[in-house]
Scaffold this motif. Structure first.
Motif, mmCIF file in Angstrom:
data_model
loop_
_atom_site.group_PDB
_atom_site.id
_atom_site.type_symbol
_atom_site.label_atom_id
_atom_site.label_comp_id
_atom_site.label_asym_id
_atom_site.label_seq_id
_atom_site.Cartn_x
_atom_site.Cartn_y
_atom_site.Cartn_z
ATOM 1 N N GLU A 29 0.825 -1.207 0.000
ATOM 2 C CA GLU A 29 0.000 0.000 0.000
ATOM 3 C C GLU A 29 0.863 1.262 0.000
ATOM 4 N N ASP A 30 2.024 1.189 -0.615
ATOM 5 C CA ASP A 30 2.985 2.298 -0.638
ATOM 6 C C ASP A 30 2.757 3.172 -1.875
ATOM 7 N N THR A 31 3.791 3.878 -2.292
ATOM 8 C CA THR A 31 3.699 4.761 -3.459
ATOM 9 C C THR A 31 3.453 3.944 -4.727
ATOM 10 N N GLU A 32 3.013 4.634 -5.784
ATOM 11 C CA GLU A 32 2.748 3.950 -7.050
ATOM 12 C C GLU A 32 3.989 3.250 -7.574
ATOM 13 N N GLU A 33 5.160 3.902 -7.423
ATOM 14 C CA GLU A 33 6.395 3.304 -7.914
ATOM 15 C C GLU A 33 6.690 1.990 -7.201
ATOM 16 N N LEU A 34 6.506 1.989 -5.872
ATOM 17 C CA LEU A 34 6.777 0.773 -5.103
ATOM 18 C C LEU A 34 5.702 -0.284 -5.328
ATOM 19 N N GLN A 35 4.483 0.139 -5.592
ATOM 20 C CA GLN A 35 3.430 -0.832 -5.900
ATOM 21 C C GLN A 35 3.735 -1.558 -7.206
ATOM 22 N N LEU A 36 4.284 -0.831 -8.174
ATOM 23 C CA LEU A 36 4.700 -1.475 -9.424
ATOM 24 C C LEU A 36 5.818 -2.481 -9.160
ATOM 25 N N ASP A 37 6.707 -2.147 -8.249
ATOM 26 C CA ASP A 37 7.781 -3.068 -7.880
ATOM 27 C C ASP A 37 7.208 -4.303 -7.203
ATOM 28 N N VAL A 38 6.190 -4.101 -6.374
ATOM 29 C CA VAL A 38 5.519 -5.232 -5.726
ATOM 30 C C VAL A 38 4.944 -6.180 -6.782
ATOM 31 N N LEU A 39 4.268 -5.616 -7.772
ATOM 32 C CA LEU A 39 3.696 -6.444 -8.830
ATOM 33 C C LEU A 39 4.775 -7.161 -9.623
ATOM 34 N N SER A 40 5.887 -6.482 -9.846
ATOM 35 C CA SER A 40 7.005 -7.103 -10.552
ATOM 36 C C SER A 40 7.510 -8.325 -9.788
ATOM 37 N N ARG A 41 7.645 -8.187 -8.484
ATOM 38 C CA ARG A 41 8.124 -9.306 -7.670
ATOM 39 C C ARG A 41 7.083 -10.419 -7.603
ATOM 40 N N PHE A 42 5.819 -10.040 -7.572
ATOM 41 C CA PHE A 42 4.739 -11.028 -7.575
ATOM 42 C C PHE A 42 4.800 -11.892 -8.832
ATOM 43 N N PHE A 43 4.921 -11.252 -9.990
ATOM 44 C CA PHE A 43 5.005 -12.007 -11.238
ATOM 45 C C PHE A 43 6.296 -12.822 -11.283
#
Length: 269
Positions: free
Chosen positions: A129-143
Motif C-alpha cells: 500500500e505504498d507509493t505507485e512506484e513501489l506498488q509497481l515493484d511489488v507487482l514485478s516481484r509477484f510475477f
C-alpha cells in the motif's frame, strides 16, 4: 503470437500478514474464490484436501502452500506459541495463465532458497500500500514469484471439451454480469438450444445456467471479502443477478452460508 496482456491481467490482488495461536480454518464446504500463496514464517500447519483426493501435507517455516481457486480444504494451524504467515490472494481475468481451467492441485512448494522467498514476500507486504512506484515493484516481484513456481506446480489433466463449448465457457466468464440465456450461449456455439443444453451438461457435468451461477457466486465471494463498503444488493447486481433475494438463495445453496456470514471470513488460508 499470444497476447501477453490477456494472460496477465489481474482481477484481484491482496497481500496480508497473519499471526495467531492454534486454529482450524474449515473451507471444506466453501470453494475458495481466488488463488492463494501462503508463506509460513513461524509455527506449522497441516492441509487436507476435501475435493476428493483426501491428500494431506504438513507445512514448515520457509515453505509455501499454493491454494488453487475453487479448492475445498481444511487447514490446522499450530503455533509455538503463535503461527505467522504472509498470504497473497490473486485472480486473473479470463483467459489468464492462472485460471480454474488449469486444474492445479492444493500443494506445498519448497523453495530452493527460503530466505530469498521470505524476503520477497516481506517486501511485498511492506510496500503493498505504498507509493505507485513501489506498488509497481511489488507487482514485478509477484510475477517473478509466479514465474518461478509455475513450472513446479502439479496440475491434474485438464478435461478436453468440444471447441464450440469452450466458446460458451469463455462467453460466460467474460460476460457474466450481463443477462445470459441458454439461447444466447447456443448461438455462440452455433448450435440449436435443444442440442446445446444436453451437450454442455454431458461435457461439463452441470447445466449452462448452473455453470453461470457458480461463476457469478465465485466473483461475489471475492467482492464480499475485498470491499466491505459494497452492499449485498450492489454485489448481487454487479455479478449479474436481477434479484438480490434470488442471489442470496443461490449463494446459500452453493456455499452453505449467507453472503453476510461469508463476509465475516477473513483472508485466512
Amino acid at each position: 503470437m499470444a497476447d501477453i496482456s490477456a494472460s496477465s491481467r489481474l482481477a484481484f490482488f491482496r497481500v496480508s500478514v497473519h499471526e495467531h495461536g492454534e486454529s482450524v480454518f474449515d473451507a471444506s464446504c466453501e470453494p475458495r474464490p481466488r488463488f492463494c500463496m501462503g508463506l509460513l514464517l513461524a509455527g506449522k500447519a497441516e492441509f487436507r484436501d476435501c475435493g476428493g483426493s483426501g491428500e494431506s501435507f504438513m507445512l514448515s517455516p520457509g515453505e509455501m502452500v499454493f491454494v488453487p481457486i475453487t479448492t475445498r480444504y481444511v487447514s490446522h494451524w499450530m503455533g509455538e506459541p503463535n503461527v505467522k504467515y504472509i498470504s497473497i490472494h490473486f485472480d486473473f481475468e479470463y483467459p489468464g495463465i492462472f485460471t480454474r481451467h488449469r486444474n492445479f492441485k492444493l500443494q506445498k512448494y519448497v523453495p530452493e532458497d527460503p530466505k530469498a522467498l521470505i524476503s520477497e514476500f516481506e517486501y511485498m507486504k511492506e510496500h503493498y500500500e505504498d507509493t505507485e512506484e513501489l506498488q509497481l515493484d511489488v507487482l514485478s516481484r509477484f510475477f517473478g514469484v509466479l514465474s518461478t513456481i509455475l513450472p513446479k506446480l502439479e496440475a491434474g489433466k485438464a478435461k478436453q471439451i468440444d471447441e464450440r463449448l469452450s466458446r460458451a465457457v469463455a462467453y460466460i466468464e467474460k460476460n457474466f454480469a450481463q443477462d445470459i440465456s441458454v439461447d444466447r450461449l447456443a448461438a455462440v456455439c452455433n448450435m440449436s438450444s435443444s442440442r446445446f443444453f444436453p451437450t454442455f451438461k454431458a461435457a461439463l457435468g452441470v447445466t449452462p445456467i448452473d455453470y453461470l451461477n457458480h461463476f457469478r457466486i465465485n466473483r461475489a465471494m471475492a467482492m464480499l471479502i475485498n470491499d466491505d463498503s459494497m452492499s449485498i444488493e450492489s454485489i448481487s447486481g454487479a455479478v449479474g443477478f436481477e434479484s438480490s433475494t434470488y442471489f442470496r438463495r443461490v449463494f446459500k445453496r452453493i456455499t452453505g452460508k449467507s453472503p453476510k456470514e461469508y463476509r465475516k471470513i477473513s483472508a485466512e488460508i
